[in-house]
Design an enzyme around this catalytic site. Structure first.
Site, PDB file in Angstrom:
ATOM      1  N   HIS A 964       0.856  -1.184   0.000  1.00  0.00           N
ATOM      2  CA  HIS A 964       0.000   0.000   0.000  1.00  0.00           C
ATOM      3  C   HIS A 964       0.891   1.233   0.000  1.00  0.00           C
ATOM      4  O   HIS A 964       1.602   1.491   0.976  1.00  0.00           O
ATOM      5  CB  HIS A 964      -0.918  -0.001   1.219  1.00  0.00           C
ATOM      6  CG  HIS A 964      -1.904  -1.132   1.223  1.00  0.00           C
ATOM      7  ND1 HIS A 964      -2.316  -1.764   2.387  1.00  0.00           N
ATOM      8  CD2 HIS A 964      -2.559  -1.747   0.209  1.00  0.00           C
ATOM      9  CE1 HIS A 964      -3.180  -2.710   2.079  1.00  0.00           C
ATOM     10  NE2 HIS A 964      -3.346  -2.722   0.763  1.00  0.00           N
ATOM     11  N   GLU A 967       1.278   3.730   3.020  1.00  0.00           N
ATOM     12  CA  GLU A 967       1.799   3.243   4.301  1.00  0.00           C
ATOM     13  C   GLU A 967       3.321   3.314   4.280  1.00  0.00           C
ATOM     14  O   GLU A 967       4.022   2.301   4.276  1.00  0.00           O
ATOM     15  CB  GLU A 967       1.290   1.828   4.564  1.00  0.00           C
ATOM     16  CG  GLU A 967      -0.226   1.776   4.716  1.00  0.00           C
ATOM     17  CD  GLU A 967      -0.797   0.369   4.702  1.00  0.00           C
ATOM     18  OE1 GLU A 967       0.000  -0.596   4.688  1.00  0.00           O
ATOM     19  OE2 GLU A 967      -2.030   0.229   4.683  1.00  0.00           O
ATOM     20  N   HIS A1061       3.208  -3.484   7.027  1.00  0.00           N
ATOM     21  CA  HIS A1061       2.118  -2.562   6.703  1.00  0.00           C
ATOM     22  C   HIS A1061       2.113  -1.393   7.680  1.00  0.00           C
ATOM     23  O   HIS A1061       2.847  -1.374   8.672  1.00  0.00           O
ATOM     24  CB  HIS A1061       0.760  -3.279   6.782  1.00  0.00           C
ATOM     25  CG  HIS A1061       0.439  -4.122   5.594  1.00  0.00           C
ATOM     26  ND1 HIS A1061      -0.460  -3.740   4.624  1.00  0.00           N
ATOM     27  CD2 HIS A1061       0.900  -5.339   5.214  1.00  0.00           C
ATOM     28  CE1 HIS A1061      -0.537  -4.680   3.698  1.00  0.00           C
ATOM     29  NE2 HIS A1061       0.279  -5.662   4.033  1.00  0.00           N
ATOM     30  N   GLU A1146       1.800  -4.577  11.474  1.00  0.00           N
ATOM     31  CA  GLU A1146       1.203  -3.259  11.311  1.00  0.00           C
ATOM     32  C   GLU A1146       1.907  -2.255  12.228  1.00  0.00           C
ATOM     33  O   GLU A1146       2.030  -2.484  13.423  1.00  0.00           O
ATOM     34  CB  GLU A1146      -0.295  -3.301  11.675  1.00  0.00           C
ATOM     35  CG  GLU A1146      -1.127  -4.278  10.858  1.00  0.00           C
ATOM     36  CD  GLU A1146      -1.635  -3.656   9.572  1.00  0.00           C
ATOM     37  OE1 GLU A1146      -1.340  -2.470   9.352  1.00  0.00           O
ATOM     38  OE2 GLU A1146      -2.338  -4.350   8.823  1.00  0.00           O
TER      39      GLU A1146
END
Length: 1270
Positions: A964, A967, A1061, A1146
């Site tokens: 992504h 990010e 991420h 994350e």
């Protein structure tokens, strides 16, 4: 019967007295001849209930038959006084016991009996007033506890009875009050609400509502006071809160009804009765309208009736009257009740239009501004703000289309999906706005509840969790044939290279002793025939200085001292005391800098004076490239020595940038190299400029940046300023100052207007509109081949003046909540500061908030949903320097060219005799950029075949990041991982000797280059394409999955797969993994989780990280498999490839709320540290899971036991579930889980001495580990 027998002896306790009375009542209640005794017994019970709480408790405790006896007597008796006695007893019981006792009465059948009593009493002419008052009081209290109460009342005909009493006895305030409260309970049923509306209740309520009356306000004051405790509000003592989807009738009633129908004699004669009034009052004030989907039409019917009769204007007039006369603010609750009625009426489109036509925006704006000075009036201000926001006319975004300003022609167009719909739209279609159904708009007070309905009950509604056990079980699916997978052999030269042509550290063979085993040929697991030893970019370096301690000698000593035990000598040296200590000391903080806490919004800034002119500012840096022209953009003249030509000016800039102080150790940033790499980077807009932060580079600032404390009332202040746009339209400039959609647009040259730019790599800013002198609306660009995903921004601002507060509003955000509401700040980079030796991004901005705005989203952009709106990020900035060039970003930028520069610097700086570093091209992206693939491990100790065999059999670790583009924190974590792996520390060397790392550091180069937030050029989220990636549309995913499938085919399954991420709505760093057992537990499926056998090793790495990484939070980790994530990398690699330890890691975009960094915003130092700590975690994971290689000292074994074992609050056999760390909001379903100590894997038992068998010698390390753990 003698009265002495009834009363009993005086020595009896109160409890035995009421029990005895109830027992006697049960015996005589069916005998008509005992009516006098029944009346007498019930009066005694009433006396006890009124005077003793213990008596009331005993009658309603579980197992007590007292309630059944009273209800049976009430149902059978015809005596009026007995009925009144029992009703009074019931009122005493439920009034003092709150909702529990009311529910107890409902459970005993009280609702049906009391409704039948009401119907029987209504047949008397005239009906007995006291009986009606008591019956309505008790029904109004127990009705909300009976889910079927509305249906029962309608079937029995009670609605018409109550409504008739109100109409006939309108001025009989004592009877009207309980009747009105019961009508409110009736109307919680949608059918009842329609019936009441048709029978004139709306008109009746507006007959009661009136303007300010001093007498009425005094009465209201008396009702708010508890005579037994002066100053205590009786509202707080009433435990009844009525909620339902259809309260338009009751809310239109307004609060004034309570003041109008109350009389002094009523209040002061019976101190119990104000509770009834205030119960109605509280219900009107506290009720929240929540849409219920089906059946909402009744609300529109009643609200439309109110609008058609002009009651919106009436409510506004009454509110203004109360506002003007209530100078001492003693009637705030009355004023808020009127506002609540307005809020209900404006739930429909006609109501909002009537509100606008009645000048309601200006009225509420003016009255709310007058209330700001008094903090106690905040409820009025907030409610007024909600109404105004809801009624603010919806506007379209000032764009020609919501599709991206940039177009990229796809090689093939998907048959289905959002991209296919995008391409199917006719060119003339207006995709910016459509005719939405405004009747679906939700009440803005319950905005978060309504819009986040999917998230609201996620702890209880597990619809997204996979429930099919067969789908949950990992099933390795080849996907492609072995012949097809041979295309990836060239990317695994480490499996076939014999290193005969390399100058290694030692040329002498250092044989490994395998007792009882004849040395045989090296077996290389591969899908095809052995390829030539092509090492790609692995360099053959000159022989460096000899090591002071010979590894061969260590091996010999270990072999002699082992007592015949077989231990691999090549790794025994790696656990010296220095390495053990280094595992706990790893940090990326600069030891030479003083780290303090930044109190203000920015660091101490030094302004350099400049007396020289800068006549050629606009073309500064235009000659940096040969051939293709790439510019650095406009450079501020402050602090820059200006020369006569452009070249000298540019060189001066480079010299100053090069002289910036950086932390100790080699730097990976090279401005000249960056420029050369940018030349070959291909972007859709064909960018020709370079942003200064990317050119100068970034180093972490030497101060901490706390999470911003949000000022009180900042959001309503910003909303009020937005509302002023409608009220004071003449003050709005509304001038476009930047527009990507208009290539011929010329930037205004006025000196007081800010200049904007985003035409550089990873930039995103589409349009800027000047609203007021120092306020600008900013619109972000959609992802290419998409019409949404507006979150990432990166743009340049110039032409500012110091000491001026500039407000920036990004007006087309889509998520319903953001960490900007919880202390996160945007990032700013000042070129002037960089020239002053402070080249860092800092958190900047005040008055930050994120809220729903008045710009409408079309159903095309909202996935078919109508009536949706965009959201605004707003922040205010005071620039420290005049005519500076500053950059703003959502998070720390990390471009594709930056990655390529870092990889080249790592490659050129590494020791080729010690580190095996290889950089390949995995594939080309849609726009022709290369997707790098990095291989890192340790070179074999020699080219002797045992050492080469050990090299080839190291387990694989597969890492990926930046699927992504928005990010960017994932790239900074990956940078920390890469730098650690390429480091010279003994721990890093030991890690390289333990694993082979295959890394795809950027899975979505095209998205990163072109400033996308989530998608690639295909317009699709690449992390939802892992199940069936298309080689033409998703080449990076197709080939990354191919690498993993190749490893599975050659029996070299990675020990760990982790995809880095970033998370926009949670704090800390955490992991998502995959577990069948924990998923089944969350579904509450009939399959018992205890029947499922599962290796708990997937929890080991997160648990390790929670102990060694200060930013990591185990309680935020989840190991549940969701249906919506079945096509993500984490789930596909676990399910199809068969990697048990498959994770998504994350990292927060905001900061931490636990650990060492609690209360601090996260920076690149902490993100890179997390990447390094991940490596340390892998080292510890190796020691815990691989008994074959390591012989740890006993103290290390004890330490690892302590590491795995931790105490936590366990609420289930498998998981510890935590609530979200922020208010709930619409987001992909996240589940928080914590481990259970009893189910932790006892890996310490496998770390002792072990003698490998002949079969184990042929296995890889990872396979041996799995064999012993199974």
């Amino acid at each position: 019967m003698s009265k002495l027998k009834v009363v009993g002896e005086k020595s009896l306790t109160n409890s035995s007295r009421v029990v005895g009375l109830l027992a006697q009542l049960e015996k005589i209640n069916t005998d008509p001849t005992e009516s006098d005794n029944v009346r007498y017994v019930t009066s005694k019970i009433l006396h006890l209930a009124q005077s003793q709480e213990k008596t009331r408790r005993e009658m309603t405790t579980k197992g007590s038959t007292g309630m059944e006896v009273l209800l049976s007597t009430l149902e059978n008796t015809k005596d009026l006084q007995t009925i009144l006695n029992i009703l009074s007893i019931l009122v005493e019981l439920v009034s003092s016991g709150g909702g529990r006792r009311a529910s107890f009465l409902v459970a005993k059948g009280g609702s049906q009996i009391l409704l039948q009593l009401l119907m029987n009493a209504s047949k008397d002419s005239p009906p007995h007033e006291e009986l009606m008052v008591q019956t309505h009081c008790i029904l109004a209290k127990i009705g909300p506890k009976d889910k079927k109460f509305g249906v029962k009342a309608r079937v029995n005909g009670a609605l018409s009875v109550t409504l008739s009493l109100v109409k006939q006895h309108f001025h009989n305030y004592r009877l009207a009050l309980p009747c009105l409260q019961l009508l409110r309970v009736y109307s919680t049923n949608s059918v009842n609400a329609v019936s009441l509306g048709k029978n004139g209740v709306v008109e009746l309520m507006f007959k009661i509502i009136g303007p300010f009356n001093k007498k009425n306000s005094g009465l209201m004051k008396s009702s708010l006071c508890n005579p037994d405790c002066p100053g205590t509000c009786l509202v707080d003592q009433v435990g009844f809160e009525h909620r339902g989807p259809s309260m338009s009738v009751s809310k239109i009633l307004g609060l004034k009804v309570c003041a109008t129908i109350a009389q002094p004699s009523y209040f002061f004669k019976n101190n119990k009765e104000p509770i009834v009034v205030l119960c109605l009052l509280k219900g009107l004030l506290r009720f929240k309208y929540v849409t219920s989907g089906l059946g909402d039409w009744h609300t529109e019917t009643n609200a439309r009736r109110a609008v058609d009769r002009g009651y919106v204007q009436v409510l506004l007039t009454i509110y203004v009257d109360w506002h003007r006369h209530d100078n001492r603010h003693r009637n705030m609750l009355i004023r808020k009740g009127i506002l609540q009625s307005l809020k209900s009426v404006t739930n429909i489109k006609l109501g909002r239009k009537a509100f606008i036509d009645a000048n309601g925006m200006k009225i509420l704006y003016n009255t709310s501004q007058e209330c700001l000075a008094v903090r106690t009036l905040d409820p009025l201000v907030n409610t007024s703000s909600l109404i105004m926001r809801k009624c603010f006319p919806k506007n379209r975004l000032p764009l020609p289309t919501i599709k991206s300003s940039f177009h990229f022609e796809l090689p093939i167009v998907p048959v289905t999906g959002p991209v296919a719909q995008l391409y199917s739209l006719p060119p003339e279609a207006d995709d910016v706005v459509d005719d939405s159904d405004d009747n679906d708009d939700a009440d803005l007070e319950a905005e978060n509840e309504v819009e986040s309905e999917e998230d609201r009950d996620q702890s209880f509604k597990n619809d997204d969790i996979e429930t099919d056990i067969n789908k949950l079980k990992p099933q390795q699916v080849p996907g492609r044939t072995v012949e097809e997978l041979k295309m990836y052999e060239h990317l695994f030269p480490e499996l076939v290279d014999d290193f005969q042509d390399y100058e290694l550290i030692s040329k002498e063979p250092k044989p490994l002793v395998f007792e009882g085993k004849v040395r045989g040929p090296i077996v290389v697991p591969t899908a095809g025939e052995e390829a030539s030893g092509n090492s790609g970019s692995v360099k053959k370096g000159a022989v460096l200085k000899e090591k002071t301690s010979s590894k061969g000698e260590e091996a010999k000593e270990d072999g002699k001292g082992s007592g015949g035990q077989n231990r691999t000598a090549f790794s025994a040296h790696s656990f010296s005391s220095d390495i053990v200590k280094a595992l706990d000391r790893i940090t990326l903080q600069n030891s030479t800098s003083q780290v303090g806490t930044r109190k203000d919004c920015g660091p101490p800034l030094t302004v350099l004076s400049c007396t020289k002119a800068c006549p050629q500012v606009a073309t500064c840096g235009s000659t940096l490239f040969e051939g293709r022209t790439v510019q650095l953009g406009k450079l501020c003249c402050t602090g820059v020595e200006t020369e006569d030509d452009e070249d000298s000016e540019s060189n001066s800039s480079v010299e100053q940038a090069s002289s910036v102080e950086v932390p100790d150790g080699p730097t990976l940033h090279d401005p000249d190299l960056y420029i050369e790499i940018v030349k070959s980077t291909k972007s859709v807009p064909e960018y020709s400029e370079v942003a200064y932060p990317d050119y100068f580079g970034h180093i972490p600032p030497p101060f901490k940046e706390p999470i911003l404390e949000r000022p009180y009332g900042v959001q309503r202040t910003k909303i009020a300023q937005d509302i002023e746009r409608l009220i004071h339209q003449c003050d709005i400039i509304d001038r476009v100052v930047y527009d990507l959609d208009n290539p011929n647009y010329a930037t205004p040259e006025e000196g007081d207007i800010l200049k904007f730019n985003s035409k550089f790599e990873s930039g995103n800013l589409r349009k800027v509109i000047q609203i007021r002198k120092n306020e600008y609306d900013l619109i972000l660009n959609s992802d290419i081949n998409s019409n949404h995903y507006h979150q990432w921004f990166y743009f340049e601002v110039s032409g500012m003046r110091p000491g001026v507060a500039y407000r920036f509003n990004i007006i087309n955000c889509e998520k319903s909540n953001s960490q900007f509401n919880y202390g996160m700040q945007p990032l700013m980079y000042s070129v002037q500061e960089a020239l002053n030796a402070r080249p860092w991004w800092i958190r900047m901005g005040t008055d930050i908030c994120y809220y729903k705005n008045h710009f409408s989203r079309s159903s095309v952009a909202a996935g078919g949903q109508k009536g949706k709106s965009y959201y605004t990020i707003t922040f205010t900035v005071n620039f420290p320097h005049k005519d500076d060039v500053c950059y703003f970003a959502y998070h720390y930028p990390y471009t594709y060219s930056t990655l390529q520069m870092h990889l080249q610097k790592l490659e050129s700086a590494h020791n080729p005799q010690q580190i095996y570093f290889r950089k390949d091209v995995l594939c080309e992206t849609l726009s022709g950029n290369s997707c790098p693939l990095v291989t890192i491990t340790a070179m074999p100790e020699s080219n002797y075949y045992e050492h080469v065999c050990q090299f080839r059999n190291r387990p694989y670790i597969f890492l990926s990041a930046r699927v992504h583009p928005g990010e960017t924190n994932a790239s900074w974590v990956m940078k920390g991982t890469l730098e650690y792996l390429m480091g010279n520390s003994p721990t890093a060397q030991s890690l390289r000797e333990s694993y082979i790392f295959k890394i795809v550091p950027m899975l979505n180069p095209d998205g990163v280059i072109n400033g996308n937030h989530r998608c690639s050029l295909s317009g699709e989220d690449l992390n939802r394409q892992w199940q069936s990636p298309n080689p033409d549309l998703h080449p990076t995913i197709y080939h990354a999955k191919g690498l993993l499938q190749y490893l599975a085919a050659v029996k070299r399954l990675p020990l760990v797969y982790c995809d880095y991420h970033g998370h926009s709505r949670k704090k800390n760093v955490f992991m998502y993994g995959c577990s069948i057992k924990e998923t089944v537990w969350h579904t509450h499926d009939s399959a018992a989780p205890c029947d499922i056998v599962e290796d708990m090793g997937y929890r080991t790495l997160p648990k390790i990280l929670s102990h060694i990484a200060p930013a990591f939070c185990m309680s935020s980790c989840s190991f549940v498999v969701e249906k919506s994530k079945e096509s993500t990398a984490r789930v596909v690699v676990w399910r199809e490839i068969g990697v048990q330890r498959s994770y998504t890691m994350e990292s927060t975009l905001c900061g931490c709320d636990q650990g060492r960094y609690k209360g601090l915003q996260i920076g690149t130092r902490e993100l890179e540290e997390m990447g390094a700590k991940f490596c340390v975690g892998l080292m510890r994971l190796k020691r815990l899971t691989s008994s074959l290689e390591y012989n740890l000292p006993s103290n290390m074994l004890d330490f690892e036991n302590d590491l795995i074992e931790s105490t936590c609050k366990v609420t289930s056999p498998t998981t510890y579930v935590l609530d979200e760390d922020e208010p709930r909001f619409l987001e992909e379903v996240d589940y928080s889980a914590e481990s259970n100590d009893e189910l932790e894997v006892e890996l310490a038992e496998t770390t002792g001495d072990h003698e490998p068998s002949a079969q184990e010698d042929a296995l890889s390390d990872s396979e041996v580990s799995r064999a012993h753990l199974s």
